[in-house]
Write an enzyme that holds these catalytic residues in place. Structure first.
Site, mmCIF file in Angstrom:
data_model
loop_
_atom_site.group_PDB
_atom_site.id
_atom_site.type_symbol
_atom_site.label_atom_id
_atom_site.label_comp_id
_atom_site.label_asym_id
_atom_site.label_seq_id
_atom_site.Cartn_x
_atom_site.Cartn_y
_atom_site.Cartn_z
ATOM 1 N N GLY A 178 -9.132 6.512 -8.715
ATOM 2 C CA GLY A 178 -7.717 7.003 -8.728
ATOM 3 C C GLY A 178 -6.530 5.996 -8.618
ATOM 4 N N GLY B 118 -2.194 4.914 -7.248
ATOM 5 C CA GLY B 118 -1.105 5.455 -6.647
ATOM 6 C C GLY B 118 -0.155 4.498 -6.684
ATOM 7 N N LYS C 284 -9.789 -1.070 -3.086
ATOM 8 C CA LYS C 284 -8.229 -0.751 -3.227
ATOM 9 C C LYS C 284 -7.682 -2.056 -3.789
ATOM 10 C CE LYS C 284 -4.346 0.923 -0.878
ATOM 11 N NZ LYS C 284 -3.711 1.372 0.497
ATOM 12 N N ASP D 276 2.195 8.371 7.177
ATOM 13 C CA ASP D 276 1.946 8.739 5.824
ATOM 14 C C ASP D 276 0.813 9.846 5.430
ATOM 15 O OD1 ASP D 276 2.768 9.355 3.155
ATOM 16 O OD2 ASP D 276 1.765 7.413 2.527
#
Length: 832
Positions: A529, A531, A550, A647
């Site tokens: 994914g 972001g 990440k 968040d």
């Protein structure tokens, strides 16, 4: 009242006080153990006495840890025959050895069933191992009876599991009926001595989970139980007995136990004296593939929870019911293809690696055969369907062969044994082609390459040694590139501690080449994914461990400040509901975080997808809600640092293989001092739809900001709909929060519940969760509950206060005359 009477009364009360805490060393015919007495082992490790479990008023004789604050019972004598008041006592008598009496002192409620030749010459003693023994009261002190031969729901070090072939005695544990009733439950953990002996957990009389066979180092179904510097296992298999027993290097200082609970879960844990809690080392069953025979006979269960395709047929087999197989129901298993024979010219074996070998109660074992001889033995018998080594070492030891269906095979990620499945010539050729079976020319080429590789390795070692001797030291690019002052740690007393974390070995640094190899050079096929920060990739290290990488984009909205913040924060956090960081990589302009791999993606992948959200029933959703709440409570209250996440949203909640939630992405989190409740920032960052009003409009944030976000997330989990951008024709002037509030006021709140749940949920429980969510999203922070209060609301049925009007009831333009232009004002909003 005379002085004599006062003296007698005083002595009487002193006697009662002493009697209530009376401790004895042994139980003799003349000194029974009465309710209120305690028998303590010599090293003060264990205690024996009467106790009442949970909310029960019944009394039982049990053994518990003497120095563990919360009474932890490990053995119960009269588990099926309680004393209904405090008149009971434990005594040594000739007609039954140890006996427990209640009101009726003529008929014992429980007996050890040992007839003593000299009833007045025996005593009972509690050992530091937790074993209650009946001894001859003499020089030899022969053991006449011991409690370790009759376990309850707990295995302790030096306690056996197995069968005495001579006496017929079987050592096994059974679960309690409930937390309030230690009576014999419906789960048991025992050794099946048939065929190739194996350890099995049964539930309702049927296999529930299989620990597997003994490999010489461990049981094949428990990869984490290999010997280490604390635990040692002793497996015995001879004509007298078959048993397994484990011990610890220092039993007096290390408290460890293996407990079988009433749900059918077995877990080994150790006592952490500093944290005053039991730390679980391993438990089972955990994954779907752990459950016995999940994929039926002749199949292999290999976890793939995102695709839900963990069941595959073993080589040479096809699904018994293709229709069920297509619907992801593999319980029917697999069968041989019709007309296919495995007893002809050219048949052979396909190797399946890292597996728990199949159920072995009907298998044949020959410990004198090598693995090669085992292959020949199986090949000569047309009924032999598979073979494997009986133990683990270089090349394997012993031989196990199967002649019936292969049941309960599963694959592990980084351990296990090799299983060789028999196939015909056609399938063997297909596997050889797909796996690249080498020809003679290929073998020659491999040999040449191997020689060249050997010389290259020698040269590389020489170069590294020479480089070290010359004193060249690689600079720490992380320290040189990361600024020391960060707004994320302003006004924080933890700055020094956090900086030391980065420079210590608490968080390992990974070489870029290792990460690149693990992710196949950051291949698009490995991408999980993306972001605002960049992309996340799945990787597999050389030892087989799966990781998530990440990778911070050079053009990311999340810069070096957020990267540093996330590294420093999450390195200090350890909780089952927080994602675990394994290390970081800062090299060649790359900034990467390496996490544990969580296979089920994020929560939004399920709840905001029409198809996927049907996979989450209400029970699973409620467990996810409670897990998220526990994770936030840990951040706010129980961690070493007091942290505001800032968040919290569905995409930042990951789900592991068992759908347990793990809160992730700490790039925007803030540390608070222990006495600090609120802070202000001139840089508002987060995700629209989850931000509390005081944060979005004034830059004020606190633990109540996370509570607000949790309330939004709770409504989304219940409804399967997003708060941001929500629109409903029946209520065109509201977002999701406003819609729920309107329904709540009209007593129609259940209309918001996700339609895929049908009527399977508990109405009262869902209504309670909706009310809790509305309490969390109230306008004023002081009116919102703390996360500890939220967990209390989720875990009990006490009455809840009525919720006030929520914040952010956003009006659609043109729908009302009282529209305001001051619904939401944000200094800076960065969508992520």
């Amino acid at each position: 009242m005379s002085s004599t009477e006062k003296s007698l009364i005083t002595k009487f009360f002193i006697f009662l006080l002493i009697r209530s805490c009376f401790s004895i060393d042994t139980i003799t015919p003349n000194q029974p153990l009465r309710d209120g007495d305690i028998l303590v082992s010599s090293g003060k490790v264990f205690a024996l006495g009467f106790f009442s479990p949970g909310n029960s008023g019944n009394r039982y004789v049990g053994v518990w840890y003497y120095q563990v604050p919360n009474q932890t019972v490990v053995w119960v004598a009269n588990r099926d025959h309680p004393v209904d008041d405090r008149s009971g006592f434990l005594a040594v008598q000739g007609d039954g050895g140890l006996v427990v009496y209640g009101k009726d002192q003529k008929v014992p409620l429980w007996s050890s069933n040992v007839t003593l030749s000299s009833p007045n010459n025996s005593l009972a003693k509690l050992l530091d191992s937790g074993n209650l023994v009946l001894l001859e009261n003499g020089v030899s002190q022969n053991v006449l009876w011991e409690g370790f031969n009759y376990p309850s729901n707990t295995f302790l070090p030096f306690m056996k599991v197995g069968v005495n072939r001579q006496s017929g005695i079987e050592w096994y544990c059974t679960s309690w009926k409930s937390q309030d009733d230690p009576g014999t439950g419906n789960c048991s953990y025992r050794i099946d001595p048939r065929g190739f002996p194996q350890l099995i957990l049964y539930k309702d009389g049927a296999p529930w989970w299989r620990a597997g066979t003994w490999t010489g180092q461990r049981f094949s179904g428990v990869p984490v139980s290999s010997p280490n510097f604390i635990f040692n296992s002793n497996f015995v298999n001879n004509q007298d007995e078959i048993s397994i027993m484990y011990d610890v290097t220092n039993a007096s200082s290390i408290y460890t136990r293996t407990v079988l609970d009433e749900t059918g879960t077995i877990a080994r844990s150790t006592w952490n004296g500093d944290a005053q809690e039991w730390n679980v080392l391993w438990s089972a069953p955990v994954e779907r593939c752990d459950y016995y025979g999940r994929c039926g006979p002749n199949s292999n269960c290999a976890p793939d929870y995102v695709a839900s395709t963990e069941c595959t047929c073993l080589p040479g087999f096809v699904p018994k019911s293709p229709a069920d197989w297509y619907l992801r129901d593999g319980s029917g298993g697999c069968i041989r293809e019709k007309g296919v024979s495995i007893c002809g010219n050219g048949d052979g074996f396909v190797k399946i690696v890292r597996v728990k070998i199949p159920e072995s109660s009907t298998a044949s074992v020959n410990m004198n055969l090598s693995l090669k001889a085992c292959e020949q033995e199986c090949w000569r018998n047309c009924s032999c369907t598979a073979y494997s080594a009986a133990g683990e070492n270089k090349g394997g030891i012993g031989c196990v062969t199967w002649h019936e269906d292969l049941m309960d095979t599963r694959t592990f990620s980084s351990s296990g044994q090799d299983l060789y499945v028999r196939v015909n010539a056609t399938i063997l050729a297909q596997y050889a082609k797909s796996n690249g079976s080498p020809t003679k020319k290929a073998k020659l080429a491999i040999s040449i390459v191997s020689v060249l590789l050997f010389f290259f390795v020698v040269f590389l070692v020489y170069w590294l040694v020479k480089r070290k001797l010359t004193g060249k030291k690689r600079p720490n690019k992380f320290e040189s590139r990361v600024p020391t002052g960060s707004m994320y740690f302003e006004k924080s007393t933890a700055d020094l501690d956090d900086q030391s974390t980065m420079n210590s070995s608490e968080l390992p640094f990974f070489d870029l080449r290792i990460i690149s190899a693990a992710t196949n050079n950051f291949s698009a096929s490995n991408k999980l994914g993306a972001g605002g920060f960049g992309s996340v990739y799945k990787g597999v290290l050389s030892n087989g461990k799966e990781i998530a990488v990440k990778r911070l984009s050079k053009h990311s909205g999340q810069g070096i400040e957020e990267f540093k913040n996330e590294v420093m924060l999450i390195a200090k956090l350890q909780h089952r509901n927080l994602v675990k960081i394994l290390g970081c990589c800062v090299q060649d302009e790359e900034n990467m975080l390496i996490y544990e791999y969580v296979p089920n993606k994020s929560l939004d992948y399920f709840i905001f997808n029409e198809t996927n959200r049907a996979l989450l029933d209400w029970k699973t959703r409620f467990e996810i809600i409670c897990g998220i709440a526990r994770g936030i409570l840990y951040l706010h209250q129980d961690s070493r640092l007091r942290i505001i996440h800032r968040d919290l949203k569905a995409s930042n909640v990951l789900l592991d293989a068992s759908l347990n939630p793990k809160i992730a992405d700490f790039g925007l989190a803030r540390i608070f001092r222990g006495d600090q409740n609120e802070a202000n920032t001139n840089r508002v960052v987060g995700t629209y739809g989850y931000m509390s009003p005081e944060y979005a409009m004034e830059g004020l944030f606190s633990v109540k900001s996370d509570v607000y976000s949790f309330g939004i997330l709770l409504l989304e989990i219940i409804s399967g709909r997003k708060n941001s951008g929500y629109y409903d024709e029946s209520y065109p002037d509201s977002n999701l929060v406003g819609h729920v509030w309107s329904l709540w006021r009209e007593d129609h709140a259940l209309e918001i519940v996700d339609s895929t749940l049908g009527d399977s949920f508990q109405f009262d429980e869902v209504l309670r969760c909706i009310q809790i969510a509305l309490l969390c999203v109230q306008d004023f922070p002081t009116e919102r509950p703390t996360m500890s209060a939220v967990l209390g609301m989720l875990s009990n049925d006490a009455a809840l206060p009525p919720p006030g009007k929520p914040a952010f009831l956003v009006k659609k333009a043109g729908t009302s005359e009282d529209n305001s232009i001051n619904n939401v004002t944000c200094t800076i909003v960065r969508a992520r």
